[in-house]
Design a protein around this motif. Structure first.
Motif, PDB file in Angstrom:
ATOM      1  N   TYR A  40       0.834  -1.215   0.000  1.00  0.00           N
ATOM      2  CA  TYR A  40       0.000   0.000   0.000  1.00  0.00           C
ATOM      3  C   TYR A  40       0.864   1.259   0.000  1.00  0.00           C
ATOM      4  O   TYR A  40       0.634   2.198  -0.749  1.00  0.00           O
ATOM      5  CB  TYR A  40      -0.881   0.027   1.256  1.00  0.00           C
ATOM      6  N   ALA A  47       1.000   4.096  -2.774  1.00  0.00           N
ATOM      7  CA  ALA A  47       0.597   5.464  -2.406  1.00  0.00           C
ATOM      8  C   ALA A  47       1.742   6.435  -2.662  1.00  0.00           C
ATOM      9  O   ALA A  47       1.560   7.519  -3.220  1.00  0.00           O
ATOM     10  CB  ALA A  47       0.191   5.501  -0.936  1.00  0.00           C
ATOM     11  N   TRP A  48       2.925   6.032  -2.289  1.00  0.00           N
ATOM     12  CA  TRP A  48       4.095   6.908  -2.442  1.00  0.00           C
ATOM     13  C   TRP A  48       4.367   7.193  -3.918  1.00  0.00           C
ATOM     14  O   TRP A  48       4.436   8.335  -4.353  1.00  0.00           O
ATOM     15  CB  TRP A  48       5.310   6.238  -1.789  1.00  0.00           C
TER      16      TRP A  48
END
Ligand code: HEM
Length: 406
Positions: A358, A362-363
């Motif tokens: 995740y 997301a990064w």
């Protein structure tokens, strides 16, 4: 209060691992819970502030903060369950009594939370283009924030009521008349509650420093806006830090007599030193906030919150053990290696792989301009995480059938 009565309220089955494990995990997960709560409250307040303004940058920030608030509610709930489990395992005589005395509020807690979260989404659905369009239905966001505070207040009341066993009987049977309604709110400390809520300002300030750094590689966010966010983040850290300290001071000065022994321990002074050190560290990073150092402020803030959570636990320990003679660490241990190992392996392997996936997605998606396409390695990380999750679920069925077949 007679400690024998408190011991009699204990779960006679004992605990499945050493109580110190529950104690430590309770403190750590409470720190995570309160960090998420504070970011959610700070982000909600900034959403409202921007939504009610005509200033272009404030509205832009509001749009981003609304996304943060939505996510942080779910994080706060998920990491709220963990301290809930730990507190009821080692402090069950205290926690359950506090819950029963205000049972309607404990049940109402869920309903109020559901309404508060739904209202946040109502505001989101009505304002998907908050940065560029007129604000619609701001009342839903105001009510959401107020109800979230009510939810937090209920938790505060429970945490507070458990610290006054000497008054339980009077609350349960005022003047000798039984009151089994469970509708009462018997103990609260506005300064303690305000202290935890006011920390939302410096915590959200640290979040803003990370936010402005995170978005720097993106071309659609101009530098002037991000610089403004940075300056604003510092204002929240500096002013919010001092205000929280003052509120904390009033909390300590107004502690009831049976709790004042806490002020003779190093904990309150350590909290003051920690919060000041956090503010000083953040300001020392000022010239580097457009570099990766901006994230370190959030890291130091997390450590500071763990120290605050430890001090909060020390206060509880001092009252429950010091004043009432109840030692949570002498709980009978009925060692269950299987569940203890499952817990830690789940946490490290399943939690680690899913979180790594995740966070990577997301990064990277946040850092790329235009549409993000995951690389083959990231795809593989996702497949591994899902594979481990399936194995984890399957293991419960295998175990269930094994015991059933025995
Ligand atoms: C979303 C809104 C929420 C807010 C604003 C909030 C706020 C707070 C605050 C301020 C405290 C500290 C109270 C004190 O020490 O005086 C607290 C404690 C706590 N919260 Fe939350 N909370 C929220 C949701 C939840 C949820 C959904 C859960 C669980 C499912 C939860 C579980 C807990 C527990 C277990 C404690 C006490 C832990 C302990 O005493 O060790 N909270 N919360």
């Amino acid at each position: 209060m007679d400690s024998a009565l408190l011991y009699a309220l204990r779960d006679q089955a004992g605990v499945p691992s050493h109580p110190v494990i529950f104690l430590i995990l309770g403190v750590l997960t409470f720190a995570l819970h309160i960090a998420a709560v504070q970011m959610m409250l700070g982000a909600s307040a900034l959403t409202l502030w921007g939504a009610l303004s005509r200033n272009e940058w404030r509205r832009r920030l509001a749009q981003s903060m609304l996304q943060v608030a939505k996510v942080m509610v779910s994080v706060a709930i998920v990491v709220g369950v963990a301290p809930l489990l730990f507190v009821q395992v080692i402090y069950d005589p205290f926690w359950y009594t506090a819950n029963l005395l205000s049972a309607w509020w404990v049940i109402g807690f869920i309903g109020i939370l559901l309404v508060a979260y739904t209202l946040m989404y109502v505001f989101f659905w009505r304002n998907e283009q908050l940065a560029s369009r007129k604000t619609s239905c701001p009342g839903s966001m105001v009510l959401s924030l107020v109800l979230m505070l009510v939810v937090g207040f209920i938790m505060h009341v429970l945490s507070q009521q458990m610290l006054f066993p000497e008054q339980w009987l009077e609350w349960y049977a005022p003047g000798g008349q039984l009151d089994t309604s469970g509708t009462g709110i018997h103990a609260f400390d506005p300064w303690r509650f305000a202290f935890f809520i006011s920390l939302s300002a410096p915590v959200t300030g640290a979040l803003l420093l990370a936010y402005q750094r995170y978005l720097r590689p993106r071309s659609e966010f101009d530098r002037a806006y991000l610089d403004w966010v940075g300056v604003f983040g510092y204002r929240m850290i500096n002013i919010g830090g001092v205000v929280s300290l003052l509120i904390g001071l009033v909390w300590m000065l107004r502690l009831p007599d049976s709790h004042t022994a806490f002020t003779a321990t190093p904990w309150p002074y350590l909290v003051v030193a920690t919060l000041l050190a956090f503010v000083a560290f953040a300001n020392a990073m000022r010239s580097r906030i457009d570099s990766a150092w901006a994230y370190s402020v959030l890291g130091v803030g997390t450590v500071a919150l763990i120290i605050v959570a430890t001090a909060r636990e020390a206060l509880r320990w001092g009252v429950i053990h010091g004043v009432h003679g109840y030692n949570a660490l002498d709980y009978k241990i009925n060692m269950d290696w299987y569940s203890t190992l499952t817990f830690f392996i789940t946490f490290a392997v399943l939690g680690g792989s899913v979180l790594a996936y995740y966070l990577t997605v997301a990064w990277r998606s946040g850092q790329s301009n235009g549409q993000y396409v995951a690389s083959a390695t990231v795809d593989r990380m996702g497949s591994i995480a899902i594979g481990i999750l399936v194995l984890w679920i399957a293991h419960y069925f295998v175990l269930g059938f094994y015991w059933w077949a025995l």
